[in-house]
Design an enzyme around this catalytic site. Structure first.
Site, mmCIF file in Angstrom:
data_model
loop_
_atom_site.group_PDB
_atom_site.id
_atom_site.type_symbol
_atom_site.label_atom_id
_atom_site.label_comp_id
_atom_site.label_asym_id
_atom_site.label_seq_id
_atom_site.Cartn_x
_atom_site.Cartn_y
_atom_site.Cartn_z
ATOM 1 N N THR A 133 0.895 -1.086 0.142
ATOM 2 C CA THR A 133 -0.013 -0.106 0.019
ATOM 3 C C THR A 133 0.757 1.309 0.099
ATOM 4 O OG1 THR A 133 -1.360 1.270 1.364
ATOM 5 C CG2 THR A 133 -0.010 -0.339 2.456
ATOM 6 N N ASP A 134 0.415 2.347 -0.300
ATOM 7 C CA ASP A 134 1.070 3.675 -0.539
ATOM 8 C C ASP A 134 1.003 3.929 1.000
ATOM 9 O OD1 ASP A 134 -1.901 4.218 -0.043
ATOM 10 O OD2 ASP A 134 -1.817 5.937 -1.335
ATOM 11 N N GLU A 135 0.093 3.561 1.936
ATOM 12 C CA GLU A 135 0.113 4.214 3.242
ATOM 13 C C GLU A 135 1.554 3.949 4.110
ATOM 14 O OE1 GLU A 135 -3.573 3.464 5.274
ATOM 15 O OE2 GLU A 135 -4.515 3.144 3.429
ATOM 16 N N TYR A 159 -1.649 -0.480 11.168
ATOM 17 C CA TYR A 159 -1.988 -1.150 9.824
ATOM 18 C C TYR A 159 -0.860 -0.794 8.825
ATOM 19 C CZ TYR A 159 -3.273 -1.688 4.791
ATOM 20 O OH TYR A 159 -3.284 -1.737 3.319
ATOM 21 N N LYS A 163 2.205 -3.258 7.255
ATOM 22 C CA LYS A 163 2.616 -3.384 6.023
ATOM 23 C C LYS A 163 4.136 -2.970 5.752
ATOM 24 C CE LYS A 163 0.236 -4.556 3.102
ATOM 25 N NZ LYS A 163 -0.150 -5.899 2.446
HETATM 26 P P1 NAD Z 1 -9.431 -7.234 2.345
HETATM 27 O O1 NAD Z 1 -9.498 -7.056 3.717
HETATM 28 O O2 NAD Z 1 -10.701 -7.135 1.575
HETATM 29 O O3 NAD Z 1 -9.201 -8.824 1.955
HETATM 30 C C1 NAD Z 1 -8.127 -9.676 2.799
HETATM 31 C C2 NAD Z 1 -8.268 -11.158 2.617
HETATM 32 O O4 NAD Z 1 -7.283 -11.857 3.342
HETATM 33 C C3 NAD Z 1 -9.476 -11.782 3.019
HETATM 34 O O5 NAD Z 1 -10.229 -12.790 2.148
HETATM 35 C C4 NAD Z 1 -9.212 -12.376 4.300
HETATM 36 O O6 NAD Z 1 -9.739 -13.705 4.709
HETATM 37 C C5 NAD Z 1 -7.635 -12.878 3.992
HETATM 38 N N1 NAD Z 1 -6.821 -13.098 5.199
HETATM 39 C C6 NAD Z 1 -6.688 -12.377 6.120
HETATM 40 N N2 NAD Z 1 -5.921 -13.012 7.065
HETATM 41 C C7 NAD Z 1 -5.298 -14.051 6.639
HETATM 42 C C8 NAD Z 1 -4.571 -14.922 7.223
HETATM 43 N N3 NAD Z 1 -3.793 -14.967 8.115
HETATM 44 N N4 NAD Z 1 -4.347 -16.166 6.202
HETATM 45 C C9 NAD Z 1 -4.932 -16.134 4.966
HETATM 46 N N5 NAD Z 1 -5.751 -15.590 4.812
HETATM 47 C C10 NAD Z 1 -5.986 -14.178 5.411
HETATM 48 O O7 NAD Z 1 -8.301 -6.702 1.885
HETATM 49 P P2 NAD Z 1 -8.064 -5.915 0.393
HETATM 50 O O8 NAD Z 1 -8.557 -4.638 0.347
HETATM 51 O O9 NAD Z 1 -8.512 -6.959 -0.720
HETATM 52 O O10 NAD Z 1 -6.447 -5.832 0.375
HETATM 53 C C11 NAD Z 1 -5.773 -6.839 -0.271
HETATM 54 C C12 NAD Z 1 -4.171 -6.590 -0.248
HETATM 55 O O11 NAD Z 1 -4.045 -5.327 -0.867
HETATM 56 C C13 NAD Z 1 -3.772 -6.103 1.140
HETATM 57 O O12 NAD Z 1 -2.382 -6.774 1.522
HETATM 58 C C14 NAD Z 1 -3.733 -4.688 1.423
HETATM 59 O O13 NAD Z 1 -2.751 -4.319 2.371
HETATM 60 C C15 NAD Z 1 -3.263 -4.187 0.053
HETATM 61 N N6 NAD Z 1 -4.116 -2.922 -0.519
HETATM 62 C C16 NAD Z 1 -5.319 -2.646 -0.398
HETATM 63 C C17 NAD Z 1 -5.506 -1.499 -0.618
HETATM 64 C C18 NAD Z 1 -7.320 -1.043 -0.806
HETATM 65 O O14 NAD Z 1 -7.489 0.220 -1.027
HETATM 66 N N7 NAD Z 1 -7.993 -1.896 -0.380
HETATM 67 C C19 NAD Z 1 -4.766 -0.686 -1.499
HETATM 68 C C20 NAD Z 1 -3.330 -1.071 -1.660
HETATM 69 C C21 NAD Z 1 -2.880 -2.064 -1.142
HETATM 70 P P1 TYD Z 2 -10.755 3.900 4.231
HETATM 71 O O1 TYD Z 2 -11.815 3.480 3.141
HETATM 72 O O2 TYD Z 2 -11.086 3.115 5.691
HETATM 73 O O3 TYD Z 2 -9.258 3.729 3.535
HETATM 74 P P2 TYD Z 2 -7.961 4.222 4.343
HETATM 75 O O4 TYD Z 2 -8.158 4.616 5.711
HETATM 76 O O5 TYD Z 2 -7.091 2.890 4.283
HETATM 77 O O6 TYD Z 2 -7.328 5.348 3.452
HETATM 78 O O7 TYD Z 2 -10.816 5.324 4.403
HETATM 79 C C1 TYD Z 2 -10.616 6.492 3.347
HETATM 80 C C2 TYD Z 2 -10.939 7.777 3.619
HETATM 81 O O8 TYD Z 2 -12.141 7.775 4.230
HETATM 82 C C3 TYD Z 2 -10.017 7.827 5.114
HETATM 83 O O9 TYD Z 2 -9.438 9.266 5.072
HETATM 84 C C4 TYD Z 2 -10.887 7.720 6.226
HETATM 85 C C5 TYD Z 2 -12.309 8.258 5.677
HETATM 86 N N1 TYD Z 2 -13.408 7.841 6.294
HETATM 87 C C6 TYD Z 2 -14.578 8.661 6.601
HETATM 88 O O10 TYD Z 2 -14.525 9.968 6.608
HETATM 89 N N2 TYD Z 2 -15.602 7.835 7.319
HETATM 90 C C7 TYD Z 2 -15.765 6.567 7.044
HETATM 91 O O11 TYD Z 2 -16.909 6.177 7.566
HETATM 92 C C8 TYD Z 2 -14.825 5.707 6.929
HETATM 93 C C9 TYD Z 2 -14.699 4.313 6.942
HETATM 94 C C10 TYD Z 2 -13.415 6.372 6.353
#
Ligand code: NAD
Ligand code: TYD
Length: 358
Positions: A133-135, A159, A163
């Site tokens: 992630t970019d975070e 989080y 990561k």
């Molecule tokens: P998500 O929370 O929707 O899904 C995570 C999945 O991992 C779930 O299906 C969960 O059951 C599985 N999981 C959790 N712990 C586990 C374990 N110990 N063993 C096996 N499986 C396990 O997450 P996402 O949003 O799909 O993100 C996927 C990846 O992409 C993550 O690594 C996250 O850090 C990264 N990412 C997410 C975003 C975003 O905007 N959602 C952006 C950049 C990077």
């Molecule tokens: P989120 O979807 O939780 O992603 P991340 O924190 O990983 O960027 O949140 C996106 C942005 O939206 C973040 O600045 C927090 C804000 N946010 C709200 O303002 N209200 C909400 O109910 C949620 C879940 C997030």
């Protein structure tokens, strides 16, 4: 040939598996623990499809991972599995350390043992792709340049710290052991099958139910949004062409403040499914800010564009409309998530949860 995907029942992993199998016939072994964020209903269109082998299990289970690697001999591991929600990490960081840090460590060790024993030609083409992630880069000021791959790591939440730790492990396993790794650091994703605890799906689902739309703080925090299928395409591109040991930032050049996102979603819903009670913006409520809330993320995606030729296909306008349309067309998926019925899916579909293989 096959690939091993971890976390393929989650939001991005689920989209990745669906797109992978829509684009070719190389099988996917999908290892997912099915935490609250894992949802096999997302993959229901693959029922009975021999190209998809689902295994319920934990990436921390070294024996299980070793068995899967020995049995299926995947040419690559694409590692999505993680705890992914910042707010949950603030309330309970332990699971984030276990899965994101220890789990990645365990997976790297299993991958190293497997890769070391491969014949030379298979060793040369094996890949471990770590999805991050970019975070990890921390928070930008309003006038700072977007994050490049050279930006220092300054994670601020449990989080992002977990990561960042996993990214460092992946880097070290390449530097020390020569494991052929690739890392992607992507901005905020949105799109179909997104669990409605994250900003965009929460706003859609709450608005349709007539519930409050909670905006943290002043709503001016900025995120850089990318349609999930564009992220999946970027991962396929890095897997196919990326240089091992390199990291690639992935983003959509879409910096938008949270409050503006909420207004866009409300106006789309006003057009597509108007409420008898008036415009959805009436439901917006400013609530207490998230502790340590990062102000701004923005990705400089020029490296992946220049070196690998990847570019997002969707603008934010087209992607958000597709997303809202998808939630309107799939009330059953949303209802099962909200009622918790999606968790019974495994039991219904696969018998008792037991490390079962479908
Ligand atoms: P998500 O929370 O929707 O899904 C995570 C999945 O991992 C779930 O299906 C969960 O059951 C599985 N999981 C959790 N712990 C586990 C374990 N110990 N063993 C096996 N499986 C396990 O997450 P996402 O949003 O799909 O993100 C996927 C990846 O992409 C993550 O690594 C996250 O850090 C990264 N990412 C997410 C975003 C975003 O905007 N959602 C952006 C950049 C990077
Ligand atoms: P989120 O979807 O939780 O992603 P991340 O924190 O990983 O960027 O949140 C996106 C942005 O939206 C973040 O600045 C927090 C804000 N946010 C709200 O303002 N209200 C909400 O109910 C949620 C879940 C997030």
């Amino acid at each position: 040939m096959a690939i091993l995907v971890t976390g393929g029942a989650g939001f991005i992993g689920g989209n990745f598996v669906l797109d992978w199998l829509a684009g070719g016939d190389e099988p996917v072994v999908n290892l997912d623990k099915l935490t609250y964020a894992g949802n096999l209903e997302t993959l229901s269109s693959l029922e009975g499809d021999a190209r998809h082998r689902f295994v319920q299990g934990d990436i921390c289970d070294a024996a299980l991972v070793a068995r899967l690697l020995a049995e299926h001999r995947p040419r690559a591991i694409v590692h999505f599995a993680a705890e992914s929600h910042v707010d949950r990490s603030i309330h309970g960081p332990g699971e984030f350390m276990r899965t994101n840090v220890e789990g990645t460590f365990s997976l790297l060790e299993a991958a190293r043992a497997h890769w070391s024993a491969l014949p030379a030609d298979a060793r040369a083409t094996f890949r471990f792709l770590h999805v991050s992630t970019d975070e990890v880069y921390g928070s930008l000021g309003p006038d700072d340049a977007p994050f490049s791959e050279a930006h220092p790591y300054e994670p601020n939440s449990p989080y992002s710290a977990s990561k960042a730790a996993s990214d460092h492990l992946v880097r070290a396993w390449h530097h020390t052991y020569g494991l052929p790794v690739l890392t992607t650091n992507c901005s905020n994703n949105y799109g179909p099958y997104h669990f409605p605890e994250k900003l965009i799906p929460l706003m859609i689902v709450n608005a349709l139910a007539g519930r409050a739309l909670p905006v943290y703080g002043d709503g001016r925090n900025v995120r850089d949004w990318l349609y999930v299928r564009d992220h999946c395409a970027a991962i396929r591109c890095v897997l196919a062409q990326g240089r091992t040991g390199e990291t690639y930032n992935v983003g959509g050049w879409n910096e938008i403040a949270n409050i503006d996102i909420v207004h866009i979603v409300c106006r789309l819903l006003d057009r597509l499914q108007p409420s008898a009670d008036g415009p959805y913006e009436r439901l917006i409520r400013f609530v207490a800010d998230r502790p340590g809330h990062d102000r701004r993320y923005a990705i400089d995606a020029r490296k992946i564009e220049r070196e690998l030729g990847w570019r997002p296909a969707e603008s934010f306008e087209s992607g958000i409309e597709k997303t809202v349309q998808w939630y309107l067309a799939n009330p059953g998926w949303v209802a099962n998530v909200q009622s918790g019925a999606y968790r019974e899916w495994v039991g219904m579909q696969y018998g008792q949860p037991s490390g079962a293989v479908a």
